[in-house]
Design an enzyme around this catalytic site. Structure first.
Site, PDB file in Angstrom:
ATOM      1  N   TYR A  50       0.826  -1.215   0.000  1.00  0.00           N
ATOM      2  CA  TYR A  50       0.000   0.000   0.000  1.00  0.00           C
ATOM      3  C   TYR A  50       0.860   1.265   0.000  1.00  0.00           C
ATOM      4  CZ  TYR A  50      -3.098   3.755   1.358  1.00  0.00           C
ATOM      5  OH  TYR A  50      -3.776   4.942   1.369  1.00  0.00           O
ATOM      6  N   HIS A  80      -3.955  16.341  -3.273  1.00  0.00           N
ATOM      7  CA  HIS A  80      -4.402  16.473  -1.885  1.00  0.00           C
ATOM      8  C   HIS A  80      -4.267  17.900  -1.353  1.00  0.00           C
ATOM      9  CE1 HIS A  80      -4.668  12.206  -2.045  1.00  0.00           C
ATOM     10  NE2 HIS A  80      -4.744  12.016  -0.752  1.00  0.00           N
ATOM     11  N   ASN A 192       0.808  11.657   5.707  1.00  0.00           N
ATOM     12  CA  ASN A 192       0.159  10.831   6.723  1.00  0.00           C
ATOM     13  C   ASN A 192       0.715  11.223   8.087  1.00  0.00           C
ATOM     14  OD1 ASN A 192      -0.702   7.420   5.683  1.00  0.00           O
ATOM     15  ND2 ASN A 192      -1.778   9.341   5.480  1.00  0.00           N
ATOM     16  N   TYR A 277     -18.114  31.553  45.418  1.00  0.00           N
ATOM     17  CA  TYR A 277     -17.379  30.400  44.882  1.00  0.00           C
ATOM     18  C   TYR A 277     -16.191  30.831  44.018  1.00  0.00           C
ATOM     19  CZ  TYR A 277     -21.220  27.178  46.101  1.00  0.00           C
ATOM     20  OH  TYR A 277     -22.145  26.422  46.748  1.00  0.00           O
ATOM     21  N   ARG A 280     -13.365  31.561  46.737  1.00  0.00           N
ATOM     22  CA  ARG A 280     -12.879  30.515  47.647  1.00  0.00           C
ATOM     23  C   ARG A 280     -12.718  29.156  46.972  1.00  0.00           C
ATOM     24  NH1 ARG A 280     -17.782  27.839  50.346  1.00  0.00           N
ATOM     25  NH2 ARG A 280     -19.550  29.178  49.801  1.00  0.00           N
ATOM     26  N   PHE A 326      -1.858   7.063  12.167  1.00  0.00           N
ATOM     27  CA  PHE A 326      -2.138   8.411  11.671  1.00  0.00           C
ATOM     28  C   PHE A 326      -3.423   8.990  12.251  1.00  0.00           C
ATOM     29  CE2 PHE A 326      -3.500   5.172   8.533  1.00  0.00           C
ATOM     30  CZ  PHE A 326      -4.859   5.221   8.798  1.00  0.00           C
ATOM     31  N   GLU A 411     -12.283   5.218   4.772  1.00  0.00           N
ATOM     32  CA  GLU A 411     -11.888   5.925   5.990  1.00  0.00           C
ATOM     33  C   GLU A 411     -13.187   6.349   6.675  1.00  0.00           C
ATOM     34  OE1 GLU A 411      -9.343   8.826   4.219  1.00  0.00           O
ATOM     35  OE2 GLU A 411      -7.964   7.283   3.496  1.00  0.00           O
TER      36      GLU A 411
END
Length: 500
Positions: A50, A80, A192, A277, A280, A326, A411
């Site tokens: 791959y 990409h 990646n 609050y 303290r 990844f 994916e």
């Protein structure tokens, strides 16, 4: 700095913000070369692996001829690099360059040494690829942003250098570097990874540590201005519920409040039974945020020593394994928790502002102006703080609970960590402003005091007054706030108080 197996947050900041130069360790060169040899053996054979001699994502089952393997990697980067939005700040891109080089230097990615060296050349030269902020879903890593980063290595896209955005090819030529001709696996190894998320988280964590200390200082100033009790911060009180963050915050509050003349002045006859609050319970609220920061630091330390590539190369055995390193989920969940932790520092700070400005709560002049009516004082400062706190409620919604399938459902679960990381940066900036408003109000409230505050508080108040005058009547307050927020961001006000 010599880049080898381990990177600390302090080293990261020294490089990314301090401009420290980075060189590659000889041991890292050896590791990189051994992994590269595995890839070269695969290229010479016919076994499909791959990303080396196959397509990507849904095209994983398409084997690519040996003659096209370089074009395969070139195409990957070009296709990409389709992010959108405003360019990321230079410091974020610097962090991406450093973290991508660090991960590749661990020697399980299969790139040539030249790839890592060119990343470091850009980093050391202050040449920052233009990377659009949006486009990552945080699963196969930060694919689109990292593709824009890698685009510069092949002489495409744009790079900011010397104050100008220029074509990447021109910048490489000016640096005496040639564009890379990517070889098998190298394009995939460059994109990646979780380096956008990691860079944003590292910068935010560093700033959040300063912010936490400043929040403790602001709380201590408000306690003094409000004649608040110091007793809730005693070790025996906090020790009965000893969460580490609460214990540490209480200790810092005690240091800021040490040797106070104000506290003894109302020890008898005060009439108040309990403080609000927001005063303290500061150790418990701030302390929970401190514990979240500690957890984030552990996660980041692990990430800095991680290989987030796919597939992974094991030089000792020659194995090449497709895994899920990844995936951004470890960072995404941590980022979401940190968003909440930082937002809460702003939330409680805004409530302390209300305590200071409301005359029925403080016993001080309304909105801290000596002549109310004619003057509004800091009335609208609290509005601004409230607006920022409310905006943070939207930004702090967890991004990591969302997912959307990509790559034709190959994916099918993604982290959305990049969304969360950008939101974290926005939350942090909002809280820096909220704390600036509290410090501005607390300093004004201390102006009505005739006694010396605790050592740290007194030093901070005096420092503020050297730079920003007391408010006697309305004026244009924004420049004052900008200067105080600069002190918050840089940590200069916190250092003054801590040194005292």
């Amino acid at each position: 700095m010599i880049l080898d197996q381990h990177l600390t947050l302090e080293q990261f900041i020294a490089v990314v913000r301090g401009g420290e130069a980075v060189t590659l360790a000889d041991a890292a060169r050896t590791r990189i070369g051994r992994a590269r040899a595995v890839i070269e053996r695969i290229v010479e054979g016919d076994t499909p692996v791959y990303g080396v001699n196959t397509g990507f994502g849904k095209f994983a089952n398409v084997q690519v001829p040996r003659a096209d393997l370089e074009q395969l990697q070139h195409n990957l980067i070009m296709s990409h690099a389709i992010g959108v939005g405003e360019p990321l700040p230079a410091e974020v891109v610097r962090g991406m360059l450093l973290l991508r080089a660090q991960s590749l230097a661990l020697g399980h990615s299969g790139v040539r040494v030249e790839v890592v060296e060119l990343l470091l050349t850009l980093l050391n030269a202050g040449a920052h690829p233009v990377v659009p902020a949006q486009g990552s879903v945080g699963a196969s890593g930060d694919l689109a942003p990292l593709a824009h980063l890698a685009l510069a290595l092949i002489g495409m896209g744009e790079v900011e250098h010397g104050g100008r955005v220029q074509p990447a090819a021109d910048v490489l030529a000016a640096l005496g570097a040639a564009p890379l001709q990517l070889q098998a696996k190298e394009g995939l190894a460059l994109i990646n990874g979780t380096q956008l998320m990691g860079s944003l988280l590292a910068l935010a964590l560093h700033d959040a540590r300063t912010l936490l200390g400043t929040a403790n200082l602001a709380a201590a100033m408000t306690v003094e201005a409000m004649y608040g009790s110091h007793r809730p911060f005693q070790p025996d009180v906090v020790g009965l519920r000893p969460h580490p963050g609460a214990v540490a915050v209480a200790a810092e509050l005690r240091q800021f409040l040490r040797d106070s003349e104000i506290a003894p002045s109302h020890a008898v006859g005060d009439g108040k039974v309990q403080d609000a609050y927001s005063l303290r319970a500061a150790p418990q609220v701030h302390g929970a945020s401190a514990d979240a920061l500690t957890h984030a630091a552990r996660v980041l330390d692990t990430e800095f020593a991680s290989v987030t590539d796919n597939p992974l190369i094991f030089p000792d055995t020659g194995d090449v394994v497709s895994g899920g390193n990844f995936h951004g989920q470890p960072l995404a969940v941590t980022i979401d928790a940190l968003k909440v932790a930082v937002a809460e520092l702003g939330s409680i700070s805004e409530r302390r502002c209300e305590q200071l400005l409301n005359p029925s709560l403080s016993g001080l002049p309304g909105f801290l102006t000596p002549q109310g009516g004619l003057n509004s004082g800091f009335m609208i400062a609290q509005y601004t703080a409230a607006a920022l706190v409310s905006e943070n409620k939207v930004l702090a919604h967890p991004a990591s609970v969302d997912t959307i399938p990509t790559s034709a459902n190959q994916e099918d679960h993604v982290s959305m960590g990049a969304h969360g990381a950008r939101q974290l940066r926005a939350v942090l900036e909002n809280v820096q402003n909220v704390l600036g408003i509290e410090l501005m109000c607390a300093a004004q409230a201390l102006d009505f005091q005739q006694l010396r505050a605790g050592r740290g508080v007194q030093a901070a108040w005096e420092y503020l007054r050297r730079h920003i005058p007391n408010m006697t009547q309305d004026r244009y307050y924004r420049p004052d706030l900008i200067r105080i927020v600069e002190m918050v961001k840089s940590g200069e006000l916190l250092r003054v108080a801590q040194d005292a």
